[in-house]
Design a protein around this motif. Structure first.
Motif, PDB file in Angstrom:
ATOM      1  N   ASN A 156       0.830  -1.204   0.000  1.00 22.04           N
ATOM      2  CA  ASN A 156       0.000   0.000   0.000  1.00 22.04           C
ATOM      3  C   ASN A 156       0.866   1.257   0.000  1.00 22.04           C
ATOM      4  O   ASN A 156       0.615   2.217  -0.753  1.00 22.04           O
ATOM      5  CB  ASN A 156      -0.929   0.013   1.212  1.00 22.04           C
ATOM      6  N   TYR A 157       1.899   1.238   0.875  1.00 27.80           N
ATOM      7  CA  TYR A 157       2.811   2.389   0.931  1.00 27.80           C
ATOM      8  C   TYR A 157       3.551   2.549  -0.402  1.00 27.80           C
ATOM      9  O   TYR A 157       3.760   3.659  -0.900  1.00 27.80           O
ATOM     10  CB  TYR A 157       3.813   2.219   2.068  1.00 27.80           C
ATOM     11  N   ALA A 158       3.995   1.435  -0.975  1.00 30.09           N
ATOM     12  CA  ALA A 158       4.740   1.502  -2.242  1.00 30.09           C
ATOM     13  C   ALA A 158       3.873   2.111  -3.327  1.00 30.09           C
ATOM     14  O   ALA A 158       4.338   2.950  -4.127  1.00 30.09           O
ATOM     15  CB  ALA A 158       5.185   0.094  -2.629  1.00 30.09           C
ATOM     16  N   HIS A 159       2.600   1.698  -3.380  1.00 34.83           N
ATOM     17  CA  HIS A 159       1.697   2.262  -4.381  1.00 34.83           C
ATOM     18  C   HIS A 159       1.501   3.754  -4.141  1.00 34.83           C
ATOM     19  O   HIS A 159       1.517   4.568  -5.096  1.00 34.83           O
ATOM     20  CB  HIS A 159       0.362   1.524  -4.311  1.00 34.83           C
ATOM     21  N   LEU A 160       1.311   4.140  -2.871  1.00 34.57           N
ATOM     22  CA  LEU A 160       1.082   5.543  -2.529  1.00 34.57           C
ATOM     23  C   LEU A 160       2.298   6.396  -2.868  1.00 34.57           C
ATOM     24  O   LEU A 160       2.174   7.452  -3.516  1.00 34.57           O
ATOM     25  CB  LEU A 160       0.733   5.644  -1.042  1.00 34.57           C
ATOM     26  N   TYR A 161       3.488   5.957  -2.456  1.00 35.54           N
ATOM     27  CA  TYR A 161       4.696   6.756  -2.672  1.00 35.54           C
ATOM     28  C   TYR A 161       5.062   6.815  -4.159  1.00 35.54           C
ATOM     29  O   TYR A 161       5.557   7.822  -4.661  1.00 35.54           O
ATOM     30  CB  TYR A 161       5.862   6.189  -1.862  1.00 35.54           C
ATOM     31  N   LEU A 203      10.237   5.844   1.166  1.00 33.16           N
ATOM     32  CA  LEU A 203       9.662   4.504   1.243  1.00 33.16           C
ATOM     33  C   LEU A 203      10.682   3.518   1.786  1.00 33.16           C
ATOM     34  O   LEU A 203      10.352   2.661   2.623  1.00 33.16           O
ATOM     35  CB  LEU A 203       9.186   4.065  -0.148  1.00 33.16           C
ATOM     36  N   ALA A 204      11.927   3.633   1.342  1.00 31.83           N
ATOM     37  CA  ALA A 204      12.986   2.746   1.828  1.00 31.83           C
ATOM     38  C   ALA A 204      13.235   2.938   3.315  1.00 31.83           C
ATOM     39  O   ALA A 204      13.507   1.993   4.054  1.00 31.83           O
ATOM     40  CB  ALA A 204      14.268   2.976   1.029  1.00 31.83           C
ATOM     41  N   GLU A 205      13.154   4.206   3.757  1.00 30.29           N
ATOM     42  CA  GLU A 205      13.380   4.489   5.181  1.00 30.29           C
ATOM     43  C   GLU A 205      12.254   3.927   6.058  1.00 30.29           C
ATOM     44  O   GLU A 205      12.435   3.750   7.260  1.00 30.29           O
ATOM     45  CB  GLU A 205      13.500   5.999   5.381  1.00 30.29           C
ATOM     46  N   LEU A 206      11.097   3.673   5.423  1.00 28.70           N
ATOM     47  CA  LEU A 206       9.979   3.090   6.179  1.00 28.70           C
ATOM     48  C   LEU A 206      10.129   1.580   6.390  1.00 28.70           C
ATOM     49  O   LEU A 206       9.412   0.979   7.199  1.00 28.70           O
ATOM     50  CB  LEU A 206       8.657   3.335   5.444  1.00 28.70           C
ATOM     51  N   LEU A 210       8.123  -0.868   8.893  1.00 27.62           N
ATOM     52  CA  LEU A 210       7.148  -1.821   8.365  1.00 27.62           C
ATOM     53  C   LEU A 210       7.472  -3.245   8.797  1.00 27.62           C
ATOM     54  O   LEU A 210       6.571  -4.035   9.096  1.00 27.62           O
ATOM     55  CB  LEU A 210       7.098  -1.718   6.837  1.00 27.62           C
ATOM     56  N   GLU A 211       8.772  -3.581   8.806  1.00 28.49           N
ATOM     57  CA  GLU A 211       9.180  -4.923   9.250  1.00 28.49           C
ATOM     58  C   GLU A 211       8.834  -5.130  10.725  1.00 28.49           C
ATOM     59  O   GLU A 211       8.351  -6.198  11.126  1.00 28.49           O
ATOM     60  CB  GLU A 211      10.669  -5.119   9.026  1.00 28.49           C
TER      61      GLU A 211
END
Length: 365
Positions: A156-161, A203-206, A210-211
């Protein structure tokens, strides 16, 4: 006091026992050895004669085996007890036929027998399948591993960003192109790509967050399974505890019924021995006082009319029939009622009819 015998004994007393048993219809080797055949014969004899069934030959069993010293209706001179009155002779004659427990004892024993109808069955768990399923999920679950491609939150985050990055890149490219008269330039391309890259960097910093979130969800899911398993286990233990309590209560009732029957039988047997001793002494005294001159007529009194069922026996029978109804054995309750109906008073019969009616059955008394 007679010699007490039990399995494993040998000698003349055992031989005497075997001879008396054979005169009562058994076919034992008269070898003076109290082995399996003699033991089984003693158990059968005790059972058939309403004695304590323990395989031990004590005073009660010896007394029963030694009875029938006087015929039921002596009429000849040799059968008449010289110098004994008819009353004493009749009492002694009846006592020498042996001890017979009353119907109150038989009814009390029936109470214990009837409790078999309501004995709790084997324990059956209501939670076994669900506990097994949960245990398999807990013990067979995989260790935590994070795969962003399988993480719905990450996707979801990947799609948003990605969408925001493209929008920002397009805005940046349009702005830069406006400054150059509408023509694309390397500057505009670089600026737009940098704007897009910033979103991808965010996104990478998230990823660690997320993990960690995924790990917490994994652990929470396992904890829910564990909590559910523990909750069901507690219910299982409580259910089994209730079952054990039911078993213990049933066993206590069963043992108490047996003890009541045995206490009543023992009291009657003690009374029987006292009466036998009393009338034996009286007969001896009468013979001595008469000097052998006076003799009884040699005829025992007429058979005593059977009395009505005692209140104690009726109460025990009512308890036994109630147990049979609880156990779903209506036929056994009916058979018991029919067995004693001729001895019941009208009030006792009415109570039995009501018991049957209350349990949706009828009885013809």
């Amino acid at each position: 006091m007679a010699t007490k015998l039990w399995r494993g004994n040998t000698g003349s007393s055992v031989l005497d026992l075997q001879q008396k048993l054979n005169r009562n219809g058994y076919s034992l080797d008269e070898d003076g050895v109290f082995g399996s055949s003699t033991y089984n014969a003693v158990l059968d004899y005790q059972r058939k004669n309403n004695l304590a069934v323990d395989g031990v030959v004590g005073d009660e069993t010896w007394g029963s085996l030694n009875r029938t010293t006087v015929p039921s209706r002596p009429t000849t001179g040799k059968d008449v007890l010289t110098g004994v009155s008819d009353e004493t002779y009749d009492k002694l004659h009846r006592l020498e036929e042996g001890f017979k427990p009353s119907e109150a004892v038989e009814a009390a024993r029936e109470v214990q027998n009837s409790l078999e109808s309501v004995r709790p069955g084997e324990y059956r768990s209501s939670f076994e399948e669900e506990l097994a399923r949960l245990y398999e999920q807990i013990s067979g679950g995989k260790d935590f591993s994070y795969d962003a491609g399988q993480d719905a939150q990450y996707l979801n985050y990947a799609h948003l960003y990605a969408r925001r990055g493209r929008e920002t890149m397009e805005d940046t490219l349009g702005t830069a192109s406006g400054l150059t008269g509408g023509y694309a330039s390397s500057y505009a391309q670089t600026a737009s790509q940098q704007a897009y890259g910033r979103y991808m960097q965010e996104l990478a910093e998230l990823m660690p967050e997320l993990e960690q979130s995924a790990r917490q969800q994994y652990e929470a899911s396992r904890q829910r399974l564990t909590d559910q398993y523990d909750w069901l286990s507690q219910r299982e233990q409580a259910d089994y505890k209730r079952y054990l309590q039911e078993q213990e209560a049933w066993q206590a009732d069963y043992d108490r019924a047996g003890k009541e029957a045995e206490t009543l039988r023992q009291a009657e047997y003690n009374d029987y021995k006292l009466r036998l001793q009393h009338y034996t002494s009286m007969a001896n005294a009468e013979q001595k006082a008469s000097g052998g001159v006076r003799a009884n007529t040699g005829a025992a009194a007429a058979e005593e009319k059977k009395a009505s069922l005692s209140s104690a026996a009726a109460q025990s029978l009512h308890r036994a029939m109630s147990n049979y109804f609880k156990g779903g054995e209506t036929a056994r309750a009916a058979a018991l009622a029919q067995q004693y109906r001729d001895r019941m008073t009208p009030a006792q019969k009415q109570r039995v009819r009501k018991l049957f009616a209350d349990n949706g059955a009828q009885i013809d008394l």
